[in-house]
Scaffold this active site. Structure first.
Site, PDB file in Angstrom:
ATOM      1  CE  LYS A  57      -5.414   4.078   1.492  1.00  0.00           C
ATOM      2  NZ  LYS A  57      -4.470   5.197   1.683  1.00  0.00           N
ATOM      3  CB  CYS A  72      -0.923   0.011   1.207  1.00  0.00           C
ATOM      4  SG  CYS A  72      -1.468  -1.639   1.682  1.00  0.00           S
ATOM      5  CG  PHE A 122      -0.481  -5.621   4.257  1.00  0.00           C
ATOM      6  CD1 PHE A 122      -1.264  -6.630   3.698  1.00  0.00           C
ATOM      7  CD2 PHE A 122      -1.049  -4.804   5.219  1.00  0.00           C
ATOM      8  CE1 PHE A 122      -2.583  -6.816   4.103  1.00  0.00           C
ATOM      9  CE2 PHE A 122      -2.369  -4.970   5.615  1.00  0.00           C
ATOM     10  CZ  PHE A 122      -3.127  -5.990   5.053  1.00  0.00           C
ATOM     11  CG  HIS A 124      -6.251   0.663   0.527  1.00  0.00           C
ATOM     12  ND1 HIS A 124      -5.224   1.267  -0.142  1.00  0.00           N
ATOM     13  CD2 HIS A 124      -5.678   0.015   1.573  1.00  0.00           C
ATOM     14  CE1 HIS A 124      -4.088   1.007   0.458  1.00  0.00           C
ATOM     15  NE2 HIS A 124      -4.318   0.248   1.509  1.00  0.00           N
ATOM     16  CD  GLU A 148      -2.569   7.626   8.929  1.00  0.00           C
ATOM     17  OE1 GLU A 148      -3.447   6.791   8.632  1.00  0.00           O
ATOM     18  OE2 GLU A 148      -2.112   8.451   8.114  1.00  0.00           O
ATOM     19  CG  HIS A 157      -2.137   4.379   4.966  1.00  0.00           C
ATOM     20  ND1 HIS A 157      -1.907   4.195   3.606  1.00  0.00           N
ATOM     21  CD2 HIS A 157      -2.291   3.134   5.478  1.00  0.00           C
ATOM     22  CE1 HIS A 157      -1.920   2.904   3.328  1.00  0.00           C
ATOM     23  NE2 HIS A 157      -2.153   2.229   4.451  1.00  0.00           N
TER      24      HIS A 157
END
Lengths: 399, 81
Positions: A318, A151, A387, A323, A297, A286
């Protein structure tokens, strides 16, 4: 060190074809998520590719080609490259590359045997296919490659492009990200991981958030040295002021709960930009809407920005497009840059229920003007955390 | 060797395949060169597969490399059937 500026942007997203389309619709609170996924329904490969070109490209490459066409036109590069072709690089990020081609190839193998697997299977599925296609299509003969950090891929690609010019390896770089992973295999895999939203609604930072919504799309940015851009009369959209990249070294899917790896990347981006926390006007998070990310976050933003964290808007693209995985970092950089130019804090769509400790200003009431100090350009941080614990943060300035 | 396959049938398959690869139908003729039709080695690899499936014919890579025109392709397949 000389600034590296952005002179053109292009994007294809679930909100439509076009970078400005993305920016305008997101600010207006339009949601591009339908039936629990963010598909680029307005995208017709035939608008950008001939029959031959389209069958030589997996969808992730088709999206990249379209976004790149817009970016180069935006930078006024269409007629001819403004630099020696060998001095123009191309770096594209993707999480999984040509997964649909791979799946189709596997089906063919199983159902019709190895002799029927297409000779095009490898060239289409390889994750460098988009970078190769763009390099070939536009005659870019400098360094070209793809980067993959799940990502964070799109953001890392921009960071690589930035460093390539700063290191003197290229005079300009076409950089971005693309992903077309809405294959049933990918969806099933994310569901098994418990990462996907069961409600099909993307609710970053909201107490009701239940995971991310998958999306597809691409974005490309044209990066040049500020001096050279000015010399050729280019219109400058903004500047990539800084880039920070760190690793959590913790868990393959979960972020560090204390947000430290993420915070370190934000601090590194600020340091690289020579910018203090108090100068940041907006954070493009994010913000995946997973219970884990949004909590970590929030902590990370507070660690990195201290007092400033509570004073500025923090929102997630997002919420409007889902995403976009490997494309996310690039798509969100484009959206952030355009928002900075318009001096707007775009919204986190659908945010309304606050969770304890997630106490930042997530712009839940719709877009609003950015509060920027008189006579200064607007500055933002754009976060992407992948990830594998790969963290990439960009410090962006809007002209 | 199959006696049921005619050169006409082979031509039909070749032309259909070239069109599916993106060649301009209006430009396809027996004399047309592959270069004119923007047909490259990857296309020929695909054509070999199609021919294998339709006519049970194995085309040798070295023979395929010699093919320069549509006519060459049809003739090669015809002699291999």
């Amino acid at each position: 060190m000389e600034s590296i500026v952005v002179t053109g942007v292009g994007a294809v997203t679930p909100l439509g074809v076009g970078a400005r389309t993305l920016s305008e619709r997101w600010s207006a609170g339009v949601c591009g998520i339908r039936d629990g996924e963010g598909a680029c329904v307005d995208f017709d490969p035939g608008d950008f590719l001939s029959v031959k070109e389209a069958r030589r490209a997996d969808r992730f490459t088709q999206l990249a080609i379209a976004a790149c066409a817009e970016a180069l036109a935006d930078a006024s590069w269409e007629e001819e490259l403004p630099y020696d072709a060998r001095r123009v690089g191309c770096v594209l990020g993707t999480g999984i590359g040509g997964i649909q081609t791979l799946v189709d190839g596997q089906d063919t193998l199983r159902e019709r045997g190895p002799e029927r697997v297409s000779p095009l299977a490898v060239p289409l599925m390889m994750s460098n296919a988009a970078a190769a296609a763009i390099s070939m299509r536009h005659g870019l003969r400098g360094p070209s490659f793809s980067v993959s950090t799940a990502c964070a891929s799109g953001a890392h690609a921009l960071g690589c492009g930035l460093r390539m010019i700063q290191a003197g390896e290229a005079d300009a770089v076409v950089a971005g990200g693309s992903e077309a992973g809405l294959a049933p295999l990918a969806r099933a895999a994310f569901v098994s991981l418990d990462a996907l939203s069961t409600s099909g609604i993307s609710r970053p930072f909201d107490a009701r958030r239940d995971g991310f919504v998958m999306g597809e799309g691409a974005a490309v940015l044209v990066l040049e040295r500020s001096g050279a851009a000015k010399e050729r009369g280019a219109r400058v959209l903004g500047t990539i002021r800084g880039y920070g990249s760190t690793s959590d070294a913790y868990h393959v899917t979960a972020p560090r709960e204390d947000g430290q790896g993420q915070a370190d990347a934000m601090v590194a981006a600020l340091a690289d930009a020579g910018v203090g926390a108090e100068e940041i006007d907006y954070v493009n998070a994010h913000g995946t809407a997973t219970p884990l990310n949004d909590r970590a976050e929030t902590l990370a933003i507070k660690l990195a920005l201290g007092e400033r964290a509570k004073q500025i808007p923090v929102s997630s693209t997002k919420s409007a497009i889902g995403h976009l995985l490997g494309a996310a970092g690039a798509v969100e950089a484009v959206a952030t840059l355009l928002a900075l130019r318009d001096r707007i804090a775009p919204p986190t769509l659908g945010w309304s229920e606050r969770e304890e400790d997630l106490d930042l200003d997530y712009v839940g009431d719709g877009a609003r003007p950015l509060q920027v100090a008189e006579g200064r350009p607007a500055l933002a941080l754009s976060n992407s955390f992948g990830f594998g614990g790969h963290n990439a943060v960009l410090c962006l300035e809007g002209t | 060797m199959s006696t049921a396959v005619t050169e006409d049938q082979i031509e039909k398959v070749v032309v259909e395949s070239l069109e599916s690869f993106g060649a301009d139908p209006g430009q396809i003729s027996r004399e047309a060169t592959l270069e004119q039709l923007d047909i490259d080695s990857l296309d020929l690899a695909e054509l070999s597969q199609i021919v294998q499936e339709r006519f049970d014919v194995e085309l040798k890579g070295s023979d395929v490399a010699e093919v320069k025109t549509v006519d060459d392709a049809i003739k090669l397949i015809a002699t291999s059937v």
